[in-house]
Motif scaffolding. Structure first.
Motif, PDB file in Angstrom:
ATOM      1  N   ARG A   1       0.841  -1.197   0.000  1.00  0.00           N
ATOM      2  CA  ARG A   1       0.000   0.000   0.000  1.00  0.00           C
ATOM      3  C   ARG A   1       0.877   1.248   0.000  1.00  0.00           C
ATOM      4  N   ASP A   2       0.506   2.231  -0.819  1.00  0.00           N
ATOM      5  CA  ASP A   2       1.199   3.516  -0.876  1.00  0.00           C
ATOM      6  C   ASP A   2       0.252   4.577  -0.318  1.00  0.00           C
TER       7      ASP A   2
ATOM      8  N   PRO B   1       0.220   8.319  -2.806  1.00  0.00           N
ATOM      9  CA  PRO B   1       0.442   7.846  -4.174  1.00  0.00           C
ATOM     10  C   PRO B   1       0.631   8.992  -5.165  1.00  0.00           C
TER      11      PRO B   1
ATOM     12  N   ALA C   1      -2.866   1.969  -4.404  1.00  0.00           N
ATOM     13  CA  ALA C   1      -3.425   3.120  -3.700  1.00  0.00           C
ATOM     14  C   ALA C   1      -4.937   2.988  -3.676  1.00  0.00           C
TER      15      ALA C   1
ATOM     16  N   GLU D   1      -8.750  -0.402  -5.414  1.00  0.00           N
ATOM     17  CA  GLU D   1      -7.334  -0.054  -5.392  1.00  0.00           C
ATOM     18  C   GLU D   1      -6.778  -0.068  -6.812  1.00  0.00           C
TER      19      GLU D   1
ATOM     20  N   ALA E   1      -0.369   2.655  -7.643  1.00  0.00           N
ATOM     21  CA  ALA E   1      -0.112   3.973  -7.060  1.00  0.00           C
ATOM     22  C   ALA E   1       0.613   4.907  -8.021  1.00  0.00           C
TER      23      ALA E   1
END
Length: 511
Positions: A120-121, A124, A250, A258, A261
């Motif tokens: 996960r970023d 982003p 992201a 999602e 990112a």
């Protein structure tokens, strides 16, 4: 693994495989016409930096040769694609290790799985600029209209993300989208695709289906999305396996989905139950214009993007096109997986000139009567995508499936049409295939071009011609003595004499 489109552009530029065009070019008809001519010549990827009507550049033809597709996978040689396929096949059917060597191999596979998990970023790049509600305007994007009979402007190389409303498993596909207004688009997907399945479930539940479209991603992610994989697996996971590193994702701003990112542009929206709008016609991979169809309507809620984003585009049409080059690479990757799922199959090939999926050539180790038909039926059923393959030609494993001369010889020498042709009528079919008598319903054919055995034959077959290895080796040793060095010691170049245009174009791309 580089997950950034900009890094891939830099790689192509460093290797002399990217040309930047600063002259003004119209995205309506002109841009695609230039790109099409360059691609047909085996030329470089292109970035049009002065697109009329938009401040954003357009990248196209980045995957216009097999060589560049291989680079996108983080590899250097096409042969490495099959080794990747072997790892993927091992992961699909893990077996308990029986020897220390197998235990070590399994440890390596499990490490690949751990590295492939998405990450996960929280900040982003794809959300450096956020536009919501009334600020959304598709006219700011450099959408293309490739062919004069096209019904509108399109996005053709975006990752379309949806989620199964029952299981929560995401699907990532590459579908054509048509601009309908400043804030609406239609999506054209076939009924067997993941997004279409998700929409049917959502509509049955009376719920809107959330959609996110990521435009301008690293080509490796596009390859992962285009790979035929089992329904329960995630394309993000496959992308991590391809690249050896988990995809950084992201969370979208207005939908519960999602996206990569580092995407250049992200479109977020919903499809409400029953909402459809006319989509098309458009030039398609069959080499014809598709018809006008009522297609799901996406109402956009937000557009997010990087600062000065690059719009990644492509277009369809009769091969050679970028999508055909992708299919050649996927063919190499998927061969080991197909061998695992259908043990009879030793090799298979989807020729580009047959639209990369309309005709399959399968090689088997013939052991019993009826085996060729069994292999053809298994191929049609192994993945939804292969249900759209019209013709399956089954040959002996001694035939090089990538050499059309050998395949044509096998069909001509080993086939009796009244015995060796199987035709299945009225099966679900590709709605873009206008050769069918009824759109969406058509026939398929299997041709048994193998040597006939047992009850398949009622008389003795002739013995195949061939020379012993010792004679061939002696001739090779004497080649200089015979004054034939300028002719060459080996058989004719397979790129020019049998392996098809795709390899010739790949070679041109290296010159």
């Amino acid at each position: 693994m580089a997950q950034d489109l900009r890094q891939f552009l830099a790689l192509l530029e460093a290797r002399g495989q990217l040309r930047r065009i600063t002259a003004a070019v119209d995205p309506e008809l002109e841009l695609a016409a230039v790109a099409d001519r360059v691609l047909a010549m085996g030329g470089p990827g292109l970035v049009f930096e002065n697109v009329i009507g938009s401040p954003w550049p357009v990248a196209i033809n980045l995957l216009g040769t097999v060589e560049r597709v291989v680079w996108a996978m983080g590899m250097e040689q096409p042969e490495e694609l099959e080794r990747l396929g072997e790892r993927l096949a091992s992961l699909q059917q893990l077996q308990p290790p029986k020897r220390p060597k197998e235990l070590v191999a399994m440890g390596g596979l499990l490490w690949d799985v751990l590295r492939a998990r998405p990450d996960r970023d929280l900040l982003p790049p794809c959300q450096q600029v956020v536009l919501e509600g009334e600020a959304v305007n598709l006219d700011a994007l450099p959408l293309l209209r490739p062919w004069p009979g096209d019904g509108g402007f399109i996005v053709n190389l975006g990752l379309v993300v949806t989620r199964d409303p029952e299981t929560g498993v995401p699907n990532v596909g590459v579908y054509r989208l048509q601009r309908q207004s400043q804030r609406t688009m239609t999506v054209h997907w076939l009924s067997v695709r993941g997004g279409a399945r998700h929409l049917r479930k959502a509509e049955a539940m009376g719920k809107p289906l959330e959609v996110a479209i990521a435009v301008g991603v690293h080509p490796l992610l596009i390859l992962a999305a285009a790979t035929p994989i089992p329904v329960h697996l995630s394309e993000w996971f496959f992308a991590g396996l391809y690249g050896g590193k988990g995809v950084r994702l992201a969370r979208c701003r207005t939908v519960d989905l999602e996206v990569p990112a580092q995407s250049e542009i992200v479109l977020e929206g919903q499809i409400h139950p029953g909402e459809r709008q006319a989509d098309g016609p458009f030039g398609d991979h069959m080499g014809f214009y598709g018809g006008i169809e009522d297609s799901p309507l996406i109402r956009l809620k937000a557009v997010t993007h990087r600062r000065r984003p690059t719009f990644l585009a492509t277009f369809s049409g009769r091969p050679p096109k970028e999508e055909a080059m992708l299919a050649i690479a996927l063919n190499r990757i998927y061969t080991p997986i197909l061998r695992q799922q259908i043990p009879d199959v030793k090799d298979f090939f989807l020729p580009m000139d047959a639209l990369s999926y309309k005709l399959a050539v399968i090689a088997i180790d013939k052991a019993y009567a009826g085996q060729a038909r069994r292999a053809a039926m298994a191929f049609w059923g192994v993945l939804p995508q292969f249900t759209y393959t019209k013709f399956v030609v089954v040959v002996d494993e001694t035939i090089n499936v990538r050499d059309p001369r050998q395949v044509l010889w096998a069909v001509s020498a080993k086939v009796d049409p009244q015995r060796d042709v199987l035709v299945i009528a009225d099966s679900p079919f590709d709605s873009l295939d206008f050769a069918s008598e009824r759109i969406g319903l058509g026939g398929r054919m299997a041709i048994d071009a193998t040597t006939k055995v047992g009850p398949e034959r009622r008389h003795d077959w002739g013995r195949a011609l061939g020379r012993d290895k010792a004679t061939e080796a002696r001739i090779t040793e004497r080649w200089s003595e015979l004054g034939l060095d300028d002719v060459g010691r080996t058989s004719p170049d397979p790129v020019l004499f049998g392996y098809g245009m795709e390899n010739l174009l790949a070679r041109l791309g290296r010159l």
